[in-house]
Design a protein around this motif. Structure first.
Motif, mmCIF file in Angstrom:
data_model
loop_
_atom_site.group_PDB
_atom_site.id
_atom_site.type_symbol
_atom_site.label_atom_id
_atom_site.label_comp_id
_atom_site.label_asym_id
_atom_site.label_seq_id
_atom_site.Cartn_x
_atom_site.Cartn_y
_atom_site.Cartn_z
ATOM 1 N N LEU A 182 79.287 -21.795 -12.900
ATOM 2 C CA LEU A 182 80.574 -22.457 -12.719
ATOM 3 C C LEU A 182 81.292 -21.834 -11.539
ATOM 4 N N PRO A 183 81.626 -22.606 -10.516
ATOM 5 C CA PRO A 183 82.288 -22.010 -9.356
ATOM 6 C C PRO A 183 83.741 -21.672 -9.666
ATOM 7 N N PRO A 184 84.133 -20.429 -9.514
ATOM 8 C CA PRO A 184 85.534 -20.076 -9.754
ATOM 9 C C PRO A 184 86.424 -20.540 -8.610
ATOM 10 N N SER A 185 87.680 -20.797 -8.931
ATOM 11 C CA SER A 185 88.636 -21.125 -7.875
ATOM 12 C C SER A 185 89.253 -19.857 -7.299
ATOM 13 N N LYS A 186 89.168 -18.750 -8.066
ATOM 14 C CA LYS A 186 89.699 -17.477 -7.595
ATOM 15 C C LYS A 186 88.841 -16.357 -8.152
ATOM 16 N N VAL A 187 88.697 -15.309 -7.353
ATOM 17 C CA VAL A 187 87.912 -14.152 -7.753
ATOM 18 C C VAL A 187 88.787 -12.912 -7.658
ATOM 19 N N LEU A 188 88.803 -12.126 -8.716
ATOM 20 C CA LEU A 188 89.530 -10.858 -8.751
ATOM 21 C C LEU A 188 88.509 -9.728 -8.694
ATOM 22 N N VAL A 189 88.642 -8.867 -7.681
ATOM 23 C CA VAL A 189 87.651 -7.830 -7.422
ATOM 24 C C VAL A 189 88.279 -6.460 -7.620
ATOM 25 N N ASP A 190 87.611 -5.613 -8.368
ATOM 26 C CA ASP A 190 88.120 -4.260 -8.552
ATOM 27 C C ASP A 190 88.083 -3.485 -7.241
ATOM 28 N N GLY A 191 89.152 -2.765 -6.956
ATOM 29 C CA GLY A 191 89.184 -1.936 -5.753
ATOM 30 C C GLY A 191 90.109 -2.476 -4.696
ATOM 31 N N ARG A 245 88.735 -3.586 -1.473
ATOM 32 C CA ARG A 245 87.952 -4.299 -0.462
ATOM 33 C C ARG A 245 87.359 -5.558 -1.084
ATOM 34 N N LEU A 246 87.188 -6.585 -0.263
ATOM 35 C CA LEU A 246 86.683 -7.862 -0.751
ATOM 36 C C LEU A 246 85.380 -8.239 -0.054
ATOM 37 N N PRO A 247 84.433 -8.809 -0.799
ATOM 38 C CA PRO A 247 83.253 -9.386 -0.157
ATOM 39 C C PRO A 247 83.622 -10.704 0.513
ATOM 40 N N ARG A 248 82.737 -11.199 1.330
ATOM 41 C CA ARG A 248 82.954 -12.506 1.951
ATOM 42 C C ARG A 248 82.670 -13.588 0.922
ATOM 43 N N LEU A 249 83.667 -14.392 0.634
ATOM 44 C CA LEU A 249 83.540 -15.436 -0.375
ATOM 45 C C LEU A 249 84.106 -16.735 0.157
ATOM 46 N N GLU A 290 91.157 -11.802 -4.525
ATOM 47 C CA GLU A 290 92.191 -10.773 -4.498
ATOM 48 C C GLU A 290 91.590 -9.455 -4.944
ATOM 49 N N ALA A 291 91.865 -8.401 -4.202
ATOM 50 C CA ALA A 291 91.443 -7.062 -4.589
ATOM 51 C C ALA A 291 92.489 -6.468 -5.523
ATOM 52 N N VAL A 292 92.036 -5.881 -6.608
ATOM 53 C CA VAL A 292 92.940 -5.327 -7.620
ATOM 54 C C VAL A 292 92.582 -3.862 -7.837
ATOM 55 N N VAL A 293 93.395 -2.965 -7.320
ATOM 56 C CA VAL A 293 93.157 -1.541 -7.518
ATOM 57 C C VAL A 293 93.342 -1.211 -9.005
ATOM 58 N N GLY A 294 92.365 -0.554 -9.579
ATOM 59 C CA GLY A 294 92.412 -0.261 -11.006
ATOM 60 C C GLY A 294 92.200 -1.475 -11.880
#
Length: 211
Positions: free
Chosen positions: A110-119, A121-125, A130-134
């Motif tokens: 399922l393709p997400p409309s948004k991705v939340l990434v720990d840390g 830095r973000l990969p190319r998407l 959004e990068a989320v520290v902690g």
């Protein structure tokens, strides 16, 4: 040793169109001296909440294993991917980690409309991210991803320990513990070690990697 870049995906049937899905992404294995870096992406199902999600590092191994099974059973979809030792040495650990994250997101059915990434830095998407520290302690979907990634990599360490018992991978999970560094000095690096990491490079200068 497994060399597949994409490891597995699990998803439950979806009987409605669900725009606006949010995926959580995290990794395991940036710091170790050996093995791939593993990333996971998870879209949780709000109809099936999972109690006890938390930063995987703060959970016991038994609790992580139980949550791993529950996440795979209840999540709308999840995927685990990796970047290999060769890619880590060629690209550097940060870029290899971002590559593994990118592969994990691409593995979601399922393709997400948004991705939340720990840390931070973000990969190319191709979607909003959004990068989320902690985030592994604050965002349930990221916590779930951290658990999948951690359990997958720890199981890999247990598997390769049988092939390379002199290094103790099952115990230290590839991290630069005193026992691991002593093994490097005694035996030199094996094919699983990241030669771009200083302790491995120093040991490799004295030894030839075993076949």
């Amino acid at each position: 040793m497994r060399s597949k870049r994409f490891l597995h995906a699990e998803q439950s049937p979806l009987d409605w169109d669900a725009p606006g899905l949010v995926a959580g992404v995290d990794e395991a294995g940036r710091g170790p001296l050996a093995g791939p870096v593993v990333a996971a992406a998870v879209i949780l199902d709000p109809r099936q909440p999972i109690a006890g999600l938390a930063d995987s590092k703060k959970l016991t191994a038994l609790r992580r294993a139980r949550l791993y099974d529950e996440i795979r059973a209840k999540a709308l979809c999840c995927a685990v991917a990796e970047a290999s030792v060769e890619e880590i040495d060629r690209l550097n650990i940060l870029q290899a980690t971002l590559l593994a994250m990118q592969r994990a997101v691409a593995g979601l059915r399922l393709p997400p409309s948004k991705v939340l990434v720990d840390g931070n830095r973000l990969p190319r998407l191709t979607m909003r991210a959004e990068a989320v520290v902690g985030g592994d302690a604050r965002v349930p979907a990221i916590s779930a991803a951290s658990i999948l990634a951690k359990v997958t990599r720890d199981r890999w360490c247990a598997e390769v320990d049988a092939q390379w018992p002199q290094y103790g991978f099952a115990a230290h999970k590839g991290y630069g513990t005193a026992a691991h560094l002593a093994a490097l000095q005694a035996h030199g690096p094996c094919a699983l070690h990241r030669r771009s990491f200083a302790p491995v490079a120093q040991a490799a200068a004295r030894y030839t990697i075993p076949a």
